[in-house]
Design an enzyme around this catalytic site. Structure first.
Site, PDB file in Angstrom:
ATOM      1  N   LYS A   1      70.418  54.690  29.103  1.00 46.22           N
ATOM      2  CA  LYS A   1      70.482  54.711  27.450  1.00 46.22           C
ATOM      3  C   LYS A   1      69.771  56.235  27.523  1.00 46.22           C
ATOM      4  CE  LYS A   1      65.641  52.975  27.542  1.00 46.22           C
ATOM      5  NZ  LYS A   1      64.620  51.964  27.229  1.00 46.22           N
TER       6      LYS A   1
ATOM      7  N   ARG B   1      57.429  43.207  21.285  1.00 47.56           N
ATOM      8  CA  ARG B   1      58.121  44.248  20.949  1.00 47.56           C
ATOM      9  C   ARG B   1      59.477  43.875  20.334  1.00 47.56           C
ATOM     10  NH1 ARG B   1      59.795  49.331  24.930  1.00 47.56           N
ATOM     11  NH2 ARG B   1      60.907  47.636  26.055  1.00 47.56           N
TER      12      ARG B   1
ATOM     13  N   TYR C   1      51.409  82.965  20.354  1.00 52.07           N
ATOM     14  CA  TYR C   1      50.591  82.569  19.003  1.00 52.07           C
ATOM     15  C   TYR C   1      49.101  82.203  19.054  1.00 52.07           C
ATOM     16  CZ  TYR C   1      55.443  82.168  16.930  1.00 52.07           C
ATOM     17  OH  TYR C   1      56.730  82.478  16.515  1.00 52.07           O
TER      18      TYR C   1
ATOM     19  N   MET D   1      59.066  77.782  20.347  1.00 56.33           N
ATOM     20  CA  MET D   1      60.214  77.243  20.247  1.00 56.33           C
ATOM     21  C   MET D   1      61.156  77.412  21.443  1.00 56.33           C
ATOM     22  SD  MET D   1      62.763  76.572  17.007  1.00 56.33           S
ATOM     23  CE  MET D   1      61.512  75.981  16.094  1.00 56.33           C
TER      24      MET D   1
END
Length: 344
Positions: A33, A128, A242, A290
């Protein structure tokens, strides 16, 4: 080209599957998956099929189409998410087996695809997915009359062999299924490692195939290296990145690397993770942005063309520990910008 390079060693991956297969003493499937945990589902499933895997597990029906094209018409492809509204066409067209999790899914499946194979998931305590004991008792006879392929449940604490929940769930699962003549499945990677009591007829290794814990003997499957775009010399007390979140304690050489959180390098690694060059650790400094990471390469004699995040010196679980997460998230966070090199 500035794209980072994600190397996938299919030989190591298939050796991990073969080792887990030898441990399981049962039919051994493979969880592919989420694009095979981010590593390219088509290549991974094809390689696993070539060494004997015949049962593949995906999360949702749409993932099954890719797997079917890679493994051919005879393999079994199971859908953990079951039969959701709108899935019937995909399930039928690609011979996918939904694992039904609720009474609603059973009704939908029996109405839309009355002669189509299916499995059943029971909730043995994880809360779940799956039918709870009272639901199972109420619908058991009807469900069994439709001839399910197998019944499964999922362990919540298998990565901790000493956790009492493992035995509790095993006993709970057996109480719901021991009177049935039907194939059963309980163990993923951690369950395989717990021993034969947990193996039943079908095991479902996932993270262990890809080189991650709790399978400590797994061969590493993934390497990740990124290009250095630029380097600069800074003096003591200059900030980097940053928010001025990292201030140089001394004169440093800083490399700016073409990779970032858009590529799955988690921001939680800011100012505490490492890249490597020829076995030498190079600390991440400042905030991960990013598309870029800034790295202190002051200890290197040269300015490298690339730096490695995943390598012989640093595994997916090492990175996960620094990021405060698990190896699964590290793998599945890898984005689409990588140049993936599939090594056979």
């Amino acid at each position: 080209m500035t794209a980072a390079i994600l190397k996938v060693d299919l030989s190591a991956l298939t050796q991990n599957w073969l080792a887990l297969n030898a441990m399981s003493g049962a039919e051994t499937g493979a969880v592919v998956k989420a694009n095979a945990y981010g590593l390219d589902a088509a290549s991974v499933s094809k390689a696993l099929a070539a060494v004997g895997a015949r049962c593949f597990f995906v999360a949702v029906a749409s993932e099954g189409e890719t797997i079917r094209a890679s493994v051919g018409p005879d393999a079994h492809i199971m859908v953990f998410g079951g039969h959701m509204a709108g899935d019937a066409e995909l399930l039928d067209a690609h011979k996918l087996t939904p694992i039904l999790n609720s009474v609603d899914q059973m009704i939908r499946h029996f109405e839309r695809l009355p002669n189509h194979p299916f499995g059943i998931q029971l909730d043995s305590g994880m809360n779940r997915l799956g039918l709870e004991p009272a639901e199972w008792a109420a619908i058991k006879d009807v469900a069994l009359s439709k001839n399910p392929d197998f019944i499964m449940s999922h362990l919540s604490c298998a990565d901790d062999p000493s956790h009492p929940m493992n035995e509790w769930q095993l006993n709970h699962f057996r109480a719901m299924t021991d009177d049935l003549e039907i194939d059963r499945s309980l163990a993923a990677t951690g369950g395989i490692l717990l021993g034969s009591d947990y193996h039943f007829n079908l095991t479902r290794p996932g993270i262990g195939i890809y080189g991650g814990l709790p399978y400590e003997d797994a061969q590493p499957v993934v390497q990740l290296e990124a290009k250095v775009i630029q380097s600069r010399e800074i003096v003591a007390n200059e900030p980097v990145g940053y928010g001025n979140s990292w201030i140089a304690p001394r004169p440093c050489r800083i490399a700016t690397v073409a990779i970032g959180y858009a590529d799955g390098v988690l921001r939680s690694l800011s100012s505490k993770g490492n890249f490597y060059f020829e076995r030498i650790p190079c600390p991440i400094v400042g905030r991960i942005s990013m598309d870029l990471v800034t790295v202190d390469i002051s200890n290197l004699e040269t300015i490298p063309e690339t730096l490695s995040l995943l390598c012989d010196e640093q595994t997916i679980d090492d990175v996960a520990a620094m990021a405060g997460t698990i190896g699964y998230e590290i793998l599945t966070a890898f984005g689409s910008r990588y140049e993936r090199l599939i090594e056979i």
